[in-house]
Design a protein around this motif. Structure first.
Motif, mmCIF file in Angstrom:
data_model
loop_
_atom_site.group_PDB
_atom_site.id
_atom_site.type_symbol
_atom_site.label_atom_id
_atom_site.label_comp_id
_atom_site.label_asym_id
_atom_site.label_seq_id
_atom_site.Cartn_x
_atom_site.Cartn_y
_atom_site.Cartn_z
ATOM 1 N N THR A 44 0.842 -1.200 0.000
ATOM 2 C CA THR A 44 0.000 0.000 0.000
ATOM 3 C C THR A 44 0.878 1.251 0.000
ATOM 4 O OG1 THR A 44 -1.555 -1.271 1.329
ATOM 5 C CG2 THR A 44 -1.979 1.073 1.132
ATOM 6 N N LEU A 47 2.066 1.812 -3.443
ATOM 7 C CA LEU A 47 0.999 2.359 -4.303
ATOM 8 C C LEU A 47 0.879 3.875 -4.107
ATOM 9 C CD1 LEU A 47 -1.505 1.934 -6.155
ATOM 10 C CD2 LEU A 47 -2.828 1.478 -4.111
ATOM 11 N N VAL A 48 0.891 4.304 -2.848
ATOM 12 C CA VAL A 48 0.790 5.741 -2.566
ATOM 13 C C VAL A 48 2.022 6.464 -3.118
ATOM 14 C CG1 VAL A 48 0.668 7.471 -0.727
ATOM 15 C CG2 VAL A 48 -0.633 5.344 -0.518
ATOM 16 N N VAL A 81 -8.159 14.602 -8.028
ATOM 17 C CA VAL A 81 -7.283 13.811 -7.147
ATOM 18 C C VAL A 81 -7.653 14.094 -5.690
ATOM 19 C CG1 VAL A 81 -4.912 13.488 -6.351
ATOM 20 C CG2 VAL A 81 -5.370 13.703 -8.781
ATOM 21 N N THR A 84 -11.095 12.664 -4.646
ATOM 22 C CA THR A 84 -11.054 11.198 -4.520
ATOM 23 C C THR A 84 -10.252 10.786 -3.289
ATOM 24 O OG1 THR A 84 -10.978 11.183 -6.928
ATOM 25 C CG2 THR A 84 -10.679 9.080 -5.838
ATOM 26 N N ALA A 85 -9.110 11.441 -3.089
ATOM 27 C CA ALA A 85 -8.253 11.061 -1.954
ATOM 28 C C ALA A 85 -8.957 11.314 -0.625
ATOM 29 C CB ALA A 85 -6.940 11.832 -2.022
ATOM 30 N N MET A 102 -15.709 7.235 -12.778
ATOM 31 C CA MET A 102 -15.069 5.917 -12.855
ATOM 32 C C MET A 102 -16.056 4.870 -13.381
ATOM 33 S SD MET A 102 -12.122 4.887 -12.496
ATOM 34 C CE MET A 102 -10.776 4.973 -11.384
ATOM 35 N N ALA C 37 -8.206 11.567 -19.090
ATOM 36 C CA ALA C 37 -7.284 12.185 -18.118
ATOM 37 C C ALA C 37 -7.952 12.302 -16.752
ATOM 38 C CB ALA C 37 -6.851 13.553 -18.627
ATOM 39 N N ALA C 38 -9.265 12.619 -16.755
ATOM 40 C CA ALA C 38 -9.989 12.728 -15.476
ATOM 41 C C ALA C 38 -10.027 11.368 -14.776
ATOM 42 C CB ALA C 38 -11.406 13.242 -15.723
ATOM 43 N N VAL C 39 -10.236 10.293 -15.552
ATOM 44 C CA VAL C 39 -10.272 8.945 -14.954
ATOM 45 C C VAL C 39 -8.907 8.616 -14.353
ATOM 46 C CG1 VAL C 39 -10.597 6.492 -15.430
ATOM 47 C CG2 VAL C 39 -12.069 8.158 -16.536
ATOM 48 N N ILE C 40 -7.833 8.979 -15.070
ATOM 49 C CA ILE C 40 -6.482 8.716 -14.554
ATOM 50 C C ILE C 40 -6.253 9.488 -13.250
ATOM 51 C CG2 ILE C 40 -4.023 9.084 -15.049
ATOM 52 C CD1 ILE C 40 -4.634 8.343 -17.967
ATOM 53 N N ALA C 41 -6.717 10.752 -13.217
ATOM 54 C CA ALA C 41 -6.570 11.550 -11.988
ATOM 55 C C ALA C 41 -7.365 10.925 -10.840
ATOM 56 C CB ALA C 41 -7.041 12.979 -12.246
ATOM 57 N N VAL C 42 -8.579 10.464 -11.147
ATOM 58 C CA VAL C 42 -9.398 9.813 -10.118
ATOM 59 C C VAL C 42 -8.696 8.557 -9.597
ATOM 60 C CG1 VAL C 42 -11.552 8.523 -9.751
ATOM 61 C CG2 VAL C 42 -11.610 10.727 -10.908
ATOM 62 N N ALA C 43 -8.085 7.791 -10.506
ATOM 63 C CA ALA C 43 -7.389 6.571 -10.086
ATOM 64 C C ALA C 43 -6.210 6.904 -9.184
ATOM 65 C CB ALA C 43 -6.917 5.792 -11.311
ATOM 66 N N ALA C 44 -5.487 7.991 -9.503
ATOM 67 C CA ALA C 44 -4.366 8.403 -8.641
ATOM 68 C C ALA C 44 -4.906 8.800 -7.261
ATOM 69 C CB ALA C 44 -3.613 9.561 -9.278
ATOM 70 N N GLY C 45 -6.012 9.531 -7.257
ATOM 71 C CA GLY C 45 -6.631 9.912 -5.983
ATOM 72 C C GLY C 45 -7.080 8.687 -5.200
ATOM 73 N N ALA C 46 -7.613 7.699 -5.910
ATOM 74 C CA ALA C 46 -8.076 6.470 -5.247
ATOM 75 C C ALA C 46 -6.909 5.732 -4.603
ATOM 76 C CB ALA C 46 -8.779 5.574 -6.252
ATOM 77 N N ALA C 47 -5.740 5.769 -5.271
ATOM 78 C CA ALA C 47 -4.557 5.120 -4.694
ATOM 79 C C ALA C 47 -4.174 5.794 -3.380
ATOM 80 C CB ALA C 47 -3.394 5.183 -5.693
ATOM 81 N N ILE C 48 -4.211 7.122 -3.390
ATOM 82 C CA ILE C 48 -3.870 7.849 -2.157
ATOM 83 C C ILE C 48 -4.926 7.571 -1.083
ATOM 84 C CG2 ILE C 48 -3.491 10.145 -1.163
ATOM 85 C CD1 ILE C 48 -2.542 10.997 -3.999
ATOM 86 N N ALA C 49 -6.199 7.537 -1.497
ATOM 87 C CA ALA C 49 -7.279 7.251 -0.539
ATOM 88 C C ALA C 49 -7.103 5.870 0.096
ATOM 89 C CB ALA C 49 -8.634 7.340 -1.239
ATOM 90 N N THR C 50 -6.682 4.897 -0.712
ATOM 91 C CA THR C 50 -6.449 3.545 -0.177
ATOM 92 C C THR C 50 -5.422 3.579 0.943
ATOM 93 O OG1 THR C 50 -6.845 2.657 -2.389
ATOM 94 C CG2 THR C 50 -5.776 1.188 -0.829
ATOM 95 N N GLY C 51 -4.335 4.307 0.687
ATOM 96 C CA GLY C 51 -3.270 4.397 1.683
ATOM 97 C C GLY C 51 -3.716 5.112 2.947
#
Lengths: 210, 273, 205
Positions: A44, A47-48, A81, A84-85, A102, C37-51
């Motif tokens: 994880t 990933l971050v 970003v 979502t974050a 998404m 590009a928006a989907v890619i940005a959302v995916a990057a945000g989702a990665a940070i959210a996971t962490g």
């Protein structure tokens, strides 16, 4: 050398980690469990790290610092970003925006990919071409018949009528047998993975047989 | 047989047996390359048809668990491509793939891959969206987002997909191939992906595919050492250890089929409910 | 935000990206590029959210002494190790030698060994399935047994014959089965995606 370790310290720690996981075979569940937790944390964190260092900073933050007014779409990207974050802590209506984007993209890519990438070419590949040697044609006919029966078994809900019942049943049994064949290959591949780890401990760490 | 022995003793005995065979390393004239040589031949044909100094995009997304199955074949393929003068651009769309790609690129650098022959395009998140972005770059469109090197993918001669994760050859065939007309895709994947990739080989959507250890071994056997022998990993898993493990598996499965007479039950008609 | 806005956004993004696949139009392509590009940005945000979510959850577990504290600590230490190595000033990120060391010493060997154990786990599961005596389990294990024997890496005429069996089985019957499954999954996925894109729910039928 097996694996990716490049120095003695990495090899030693990799050996300890390997033994800790293999210890699960002997019923040592606590260390095995902690190793899994460590693995989850490391992955994880990775990933971050790559999301921040390889996407957010170089694609969005750095260009915006260089020219804040030049590319307004980058501000939208950065907002995406951020929303979502922070989505676990934001109002649901706001957090739903990136989720909607998404879901919409997944549906579009899924539909396009299934139709253009899989359904049409695979249906075309099922058709038996003429002019081939007898053995090749026979194999293609057998393969196509199996495909059709499996498809019937896969998609048919409750078969009605004897012919439909026989076709559906045959399709489902073929599916089970095919997955069984794949299980044979899977066992073979898993065995290769286990041998790789054992070879790492025996060869790279203990230096036997090198 | 006690339950404890069955649970812990047998697995330990299997590991012990494999360790012994790996350590002793008996050469019994066994070879794993014989099981399926045709796919290796198809991959070599595709590589032979490439132009001089081809531009190759490497979609590097294996997973950590199954990568050891692919590693010798992937390293040999990369060494062979470099021997053919290829410029390799590595891109990953999964974190595990990225971790392994960085490690492999560091290894190439350490072991003397020609300078400038390897480009690191980094990590692109977004799964299918990332692939669509890549496909756009390959077909000459300026991507709305992405690393700088993405602009230079126009004119890519071949895509090599190293699979294992969710974003394997199926995703490339579904998302990249329809948008980047004429791009040839070849793949190296672990056996676990066999069900979802085998039909794409048969339909020709994948120009070539190596997906079992035997196919990988056949490719390694048929590929010459070339100018970068240190980069290739010739030695795969010990054939003697594989034979020992498969024999254990065969006995284990056969005994299960016979245990308690389930084989006889298979032949008995099922009672109608 | 009104409730109808969310499905509208799903439909708009979905239709835009699907139309871009079917129709060649530069303006549409540019718009779809922005959506990608928006989907890619959302995916990057989702990665940070996971962490962040995982760190907060495990931090609270540790703080409140809930569950396995050592496990929670291991998760947090793992995350911290990678993030410090890759985000400290002067670090080269994922390409930094310290991150590479963590990958080589811990991430790769743990992941690979976990999968190596699956040989024995899969074998045990297959054995249990056969002993239980269900017909499906028996056919499954019998087919696996045939392939395991056919894949034995032996030489000579017997080895060649076994290789031929393995090769033919993979390219004819198994390929036929998998193509059937693949087409079935593609049809199901296409139906599901169409319903999602057009907002068709059970109430509309």
């Amino acid at each position: 050398m097996n694996g990716l370790a490049t120095d003695a310290s990495a090899t030693a720690i990799a050996a300890l980690a390997t033994v800790a996981v293999l210890g699960g075979l002997l019923g040592e569940r606590r260390v095995f469990g902690w190793t899994q937790h460590l693995f989850a944390g490391l992955l994880t964190g990775y990933l971050v790290l790559i999301a921040v260092r390889e996407v957010v900073v170089p694609w969005l933050v750095t260009p915006l610092i260089a020219d804040p007014a030049g590319r307004p779409e980058l501000w939208i990207g950065l907002a995406m970003v951020a929303i979502t974050a922070l989505s676990p802590w934001l109002p649901r209506a706001l957090a739903a925006v990136p989720v909607s984007i998404m879901v919409g993209s997944l549906a579009a890519f899924g539909l396009g990919g299934a139709l253009v990438g899989t359904l049409l070419p695979q249906a075309a590949a099922t058709v038996v071409a003429g002019g081939e040697p007898f053995g090749v044609t026979l194999a293609a006919v057998v393969s196509a018949a199996i495909t059709v029966l499996v498809l019937v078994g896969f998609l048919h809900g409750v078969p009605r009528g004897r012919a439909s019942l026989v076709a559906t049943s045959a399709g489902r049994w073929l599916m089970v047998a095919g997955i069984g064949g794949w299980l044979g290959y899977l066992l073979y591949a898993r065995l290769v993975l286990l041998i790789d780890r054992i070879a790492f401990l025996v060869g790279d760490v203990a230096g036997i047989g090198r | 047989m006690s339950e404890r022995l069955a649970r812990f003793g047998l697995p330990l005995a299997v590991v012990g047996l494999l360790a012994l065979v790996v350590a002793v390393g008996p050469n019994l004239g066994l070879r794993i390359a014989g099981s399926d040589p045709a796919p290796a031949g198809r991959l070599i044909e595709v590589l032979d048809r490439l132009p001089a100094d081809p531009a190759v995009l490497v979609g590097f997304d294996p997973d950590l668990g199954t990568y050891p199955e692919l590693r010798p074949t992937v390293r040999t393929l990369v060494a062979d491509l470099l021997d053919r003068g290829a410029g390799l651009s590595f891109v990953s769309m999964t974190p595990e793939g990225r971790a392994l790609a960085v490690a492999e690129m560091a290894r190439l650098d350490r072991l003397g891959a020609p300078r400038g022959s390897v480009t690191d395009l980094g990590f692109i998140p977004g799964a299918e969206a990332a692939l669509v972005s890549l496909a756009g770059a390959i077909s000459g469109q300026r991507p709305a987002a992405g690393p700088p090197g993405l602009d230079e993918l126009d004119g890519t001669d071949l895509a090599v997909v190293v699979g294992g994760n969710d974003l394997g050859p199926r995703s490339w065939v579904e998302q990249v191939a329809p948008r980047a007309a004429g791009l040839q895709i070849v793949a190296v994947t672990p056996t676990v992906l066999l069900p979802e990739v085998e039909p794409y080989r048969a339909s020709g959507q994948l120009a070539a595919l190596l997906t079992t250890p035997g196919q990988g071994a056949a490719f390694r056997e048929r590929t010459p050492a070339g100018s970068f022998p240190a980069l290739a990993e010739r030695a795969g898993p010990s054939p003697a250890a594989i034979a020992a493990g498969l024999l254990v598996a065969a006995v284990w499965l056969a005994s299960a089929l016979l245990a308690g007479g389930p084989a006889r039950r298979l032949l008995r008609p099922t009672a109608r409910r | 935000m009104r409730r109808a806005t969310i499905p509208a956004l799903v439909i708009a993004v979905g239709l835009l990206l699907f139309a871009d696949l079917l129709v060649v139009n530069p303006a549409l392509g540019d718009l779809a590029g922005v959506a990608v590009a928006a989907v890619i940005a959302v995916a990057a945000g989702a990665a940070i959210a996971t962490g962040t979510t995982l760190a907060v959850r495990r931090g609270l577990d540790l703080w409140r002494r809930r569950g396995d504290p050592v496990g929670a600590l291991a998760v947090l230490l793992g995350m911290a190790a990678v993030l410090v190595a890759g985000l400290r000033p002067g670090s080269a990120g994922a390409a930094d030698p310290a991150v590479g060391w963590i990958v080589a010493a811990l991430i790769a060997p743990i992941g690979a060994t976990l999968f190596g154990l699956l040989f024995l786990a899969t074998l045990s599961a297959a054995r249990r399935s056969a002993i239980r005596g269900g017909r499906e389990g028996l056919v499954l294990v019998a087919a696996a047994l045939v392939l395991v024997v056919a894949l034995l890496p032996i030489g000579g005429p017997l080895g060649t014959a076994l290789s031929g069996v393995a090769s033919w089985t993979l390219s004819v019957p198994i390929a036929g089965v998998f193509r059937g499954i693949l087409i079935g999954i593609a049809i199901t996925a296409a139906i599901l995606a169409t319903r999602t894109m057009f907002g068709i729910g059970p109430a509309d039928e």
